[in-house]
Write a protein that holds these residues in place. Sequence first.
Motif, PDB file in Angstrom:
ATOM      1  N   VAL A  10    -146.287 -39.852   3.118  1.00 34.15           N
ATOM      2  CA  VAL A  10    -147.162 -38.878   3.765  1.00 34.15           C
ATOM      3  C   VAL A  10    -146.882 -37.513   3.154  1.00 34.15           C
ATOM      4  CG1 VAL A  10    -147.833 -37.752   5.916  1.00 34.15           C
ATOM      5  CG2 VAL A  10    -147.241 -40.193   5.922  1.00 34.15           C
ATOM      6  N   ILE A  11    -147.918 -36.923   2.568  1.00 37.44           N
ATOM      7  CA  ILE A  11    -147.825 -35.590   1.978  1.00 37.44           C
ATOM      8  C   ILE A  11    -148.570 -34.619   2.880  1.00 37.44           C
ATOM      9  CG2 ILE A  11    -148.526 -34.155   0.025  1.00 37.44           C
ATOM     10  CD1 ILE A  11    -148.113 -36.597  -1.769  1.00 37.44           C
ATOM     11  N   GLY A  12    -147.864 -33.601   3.350  1.00 38.77           N
ATOM     12  CA  GLY A  12    -148.433 -32.631   4.279  1.00 38.77           C
ATOM     13  C   GLY A  12    -147.912 -32.883   5.681  1.00 38.77           C
ATOM     14  N   LEU A  13    -147.093 -31.970   6.186  1.00 39.43           N
ATOM     15  CA  LEU A  13    -146.454 -32.191   7.483  1.00 39.43           C
ATOM     16  C   LEU A  13    -146.778 -31.092   8.480  1.00 39.43           C
ATOM     17  CD1 LEU A  13    -142.955 -33.436   6.249  1.00 39.43           C
ATOM     18  CD2 LEU A  13    -144.917 -34.818   6.998  1.00 39.43           C
ATOM     19  N   GLY A  14    -148.065 -30.736   8.528  1.00 34.65           N
ATOM     20  CA  GLY A  14    -148.514 -29.923   9.642  1.00 34.65           C
ATOM     21  C   GLY A  14    -148.478 -30.780  10.897  1.00 34.65           C
ATOM     22  N   SER A  15    -149.096 -30.316  11.960  1.00 32.64           N
ATOM     23  CA  SER A  15    -149.077 -31.087  13.207  1.00 32.64           C
ATOM     24  C   SER A  15    -149.641 -32.484  13.017  1.00 32.64           C
ATOM     25  CB  SER A  15    -149.857 -30.345  14.294  1.00 32.64           C
ATOM     26  OG  SER A  15    -149.248 -29.108  14.587  1.00 32.64           O
ATOM     27  N   MET A  16    -150.768 -32.591  12.289  1.00 35.24           N
ATOM     28  CA  MET A  16    -151.396 -33.896  12.116  1.00 35.24           C
ATOM     29  C   MET A  16    -150.606 -34.766  11.147  1.00 35.24           C
ATOM     30  SD  MET A  16    -153.782 -35.788  13.219  1.00 35.24           S
ATOM     31  CE  MET A  16    -155.142 -34.794  13.871  1.00 35.24           C
ATOM     32  N   GLY A  17    -150.185 -34.212  10.018  1.00 36.63           N
ATOM     33  CA  GLY A  17    -149.424 -34.990   9.066  1.00 36.63           C
ATOM     34  C   GLY A  17    -148.121 -35.504   9.656  1.00 36.63           C
ATOM     35  N   SER A  18    -147.459 -34.671  10.448  1.00 32.29           N
ATOM     36  CA  SER A  18    -146.218 -35.095  11.104  1.00 32.29           C
ATOM     37  C   SER A  18    -146.485 -36.236  12.083  1.00 32.29           C
ATOM     38  CB  SER A  18    -145.574 -33.915  11.834  1.00 32.29           C
ATOM     39  OG  SER A  18    -145.140 -32.930  10.920  1.00 32.29           O
ATOM     40  N   ALA A  19    -147.608 -36.160  12.787  1.00 32.76           N
ATOM     41  CA  ALA A  19    -147.964 -37.238  13.718  1.00 32.76           C
ATOM     42  C   ALA A  19    -148.222 -38.533  12.971  1.00 32.76           C
ATOM     43  CB  ALA A  19    -149.193 -36.838  14.540  1.00 32.76           C
ATOM     44  N   LEU A  20    -148.905 -38.449  11.829  1.00 27.67           N
ATOM     45  CA  LEU A  20    -149.162 -39.646  11.019  1.00 27.67           C
ATOM     46  C   LEU A  20    -147.847 -40.279  10.563  1.00 27.67           C
ATOM     47  CD1 LEU A  20    -152.010 -38.214   8.756  1.00 27.67           C
ATOM     48  CD2 LEU A  20    -152.310 -39.881  10.596  1.00 27.67           C
ATOM     49  N   ALA A  21    -146.947 -39.450  10.034  1.00 26.96           N
ATOM     50  CA  ALA A  21    -145.666 -39.964   9.548  1.00 26.96           C
ATOM     51  C   ALA A  21    -144.867 -40.597  10.685  1.00 26.96           C
ATOM     52  CB  ALA A  21    -144.871 -38.835   8.893  1.00 26.96           C
ATOM     53  N   ASP A  22    -144.895 -39.964  11.837  1.00 25.11           N
ATOM     54  CA  ASP A  22    -144.144 -40.482  12.987  1.00 25.11           C
ATOM     55  C   ASP A  22    -144.664 -41.859  13.405  1.00 25.11           C
ATOM     56  OD1 ASP A  22    -142.129 -40.057  15.092  1.00 25.11           O
ATOM     57  OD2 ASP A  22    -143.857 -40.024  16.438  1.00 25.11           O
ATOM     58  N   VAL A  23    -145.990 -42.037  13.391  1.00 21.04           N
ATOM     59  CA  VAL A  23    -146.572 -43.326  13.772  1.00 21.04           C
ATOM     60  C   VAL A  23    -146.233 -44.406  12.746  1.00 21.04           C
ATOM     61  CG1 VAL A  23    -148.764 -44.549  14.075  1.00 21.04           C
ATOM     62  CG2 VAL A  23    -148.396 -42.358  15.212  1.00 21.04           C
ATOM     63  N   PHE A  24    -146.244 -44.060  11.461  1.00 19.92           N
ATOM     64  CA  PHE A  24    -145.836 -45.040  10.451  1.00 19.92           C
ATOM     65  C   PHE A  24    -144.378 -45.455  10.659  1.00 19.92           C
ATOM     66  CE2 PHE A  24    -149.376 -43.343   7.661  1.00 19.92           C
ATOM     67  CZ  PHE A  24    -150.097 -44.523   7.670  1.00 19.92           C
ATOM     68  N   LEU A  25    -143.520 -44.490  10.966  1.00 20.80           N
ATOM     69  CA  LEU A  25    -142.115 -44.810  11.237  1.00 20.80           C
ATOM     70  C   LEU A  25    -141.989 -45.764  12.419  1.00 20.80           C
ATOM     71  CD1 LEU A  25    -140.354 -41.344  10.812  1.00 20.80           C
ATOM     72  CD2 LEU A  25    -139.848 -43.426   9.507  1.00 20.80           C
ATOM     73  N   LYS A  26    -142.701 -45.447  13.490  1.00 24.32           N
ATOM     74  CA  LYS A  26    -142.652 -46.296  14.677  1.00 24.32           C
ATOM     75  C   LYS A  26    -143.214 -47.690  14.392  1.00 24.32           C
ATOM     76  CE  LYS A  26    -142.914 -42.491  18.027  1.00 24.32           C
ATOM     77  NZ  LYS A  26    -143.792 -41.760  18.977  1.00 24.32           N
ATOM     78  N   GLY A  27    -144.123 -47.777  13.410  1.00 26.37           N
ATOM     79  CA  GLY A  27    -144.714 -49.069  13.052  1.00 26.37           C
ATOM     80  C   GLY A  27    -143.837 -49.886  12.123  1.00 26.37           C
ATOM     81  N   GLY A  28    -142.671 -49.370  11.794  1.00 30.55           N
ATOM     82  CA  GLY A  28    -141.741 -50.121  10.964  1.00 30.55           C
ATOM     83  C   GLY A  28    -141.892 -49.906   9.473  1.00 30.55           C
ATOM     84  N   TYR A  29    -142.643 -48.890   9.075  1.00 32.08           N
ATOM     85  CA  TYR A  29    -142.838 -48.617   7.657  1.00 32.08           C
ATOM     86  C   TYR A  29    -141.753 -47.686   7.126  1.00 32.08           C
ATOM     87  CZ  TYR A  29    -147.338 -50.868   7.987  1.00 32.08           C
ATOM     88  OH  TYR A  29    -148.317 -51.817   8.166  1.00 32.08           O
TER      89      TYR A  29
END
Length: 294
Positions: A10-29
């Motif tokens: 995930v490139i870009g860690l504004g509020s939305m990018g951080s949320a995307l990365a967090d969900v991928f982490l929770k999904g086991g990626y």
Amino acid sequence: MSSERSKVTVIGLGSMGSALADVFLKGGYETTVWNRSADKARPLVDRGANAAASVEEAVAASSVVVVCVLDYGVVRSLLDPVAGSLSGRTLVNLSSGSPEQARETEAWAREHGAEYLDGGIMATPPGVGDPRSMMLFSGSPKVFEAHRSTLSVLGELLYLGADPGRASLYDTALLGLMWSTFTGWLHGTAVVGADGSSAVDFTEVAIRWLTTVSGFMTTYAAQVDEGRYPGDDATVDVQIATIDHLVHAARARGVDNALPELLKATMERAAAKGHGSDGYASVIEVLRRPADAR
């Protein structure tokens, strides 16, 4: 998942990018992250993400590279210098922009040997990962299917077709619907609020009314596609007369009337084109480009 297919960048860690990365982490990626301001990666690293030292390192870390930045210009400014690293990878662009920019970015990605999907996130950051949140995607159907399971952790996937610009087009149009609805609701809230009704009380009734309105939209959609607008519910002329009541009520209460006056003017344009006795859906004839100019 294979070790490679379980990796996402995930490139870009504004509020939305951080949320995307967090969900991928929770999904086991296995999730690699990069942001121009490195401190934004720290909370994600604490939860198991890998912080890349550069955009090139971030791209090299995964076969799926998700970009969520301000706009397409920023996407290109970040990825142009490392374009050679994109070959054989899938670029998923969840940044905001126009359909034309999406198509240009897809062509650019292909030139550099990358597959491309364009997307629109129809949720705020807290809604990412909620299965009820719509995630719009367009681009190669083969590429979408290949990554459906990975992307599905983000929400409900709506695939809109092979045209890479379609997701951006829908995203923009749906935001227009949202803003129009919000402003109409706030205008109504101001009108009834002037006589002492609370926003909460009015909204409870307004939401029920929107359910009815959605039924009208379903009926009108078929009329728009057919180009026939029977005035068997309420004609444009009747709507013009009715909106005058709203204009009067708002003016008497000191409420700004720019929105209803705009709506009335649009209805009057439709009537002037001969649609006064047609149904409300005929108003589209003054909103869209004439058929002979398409």
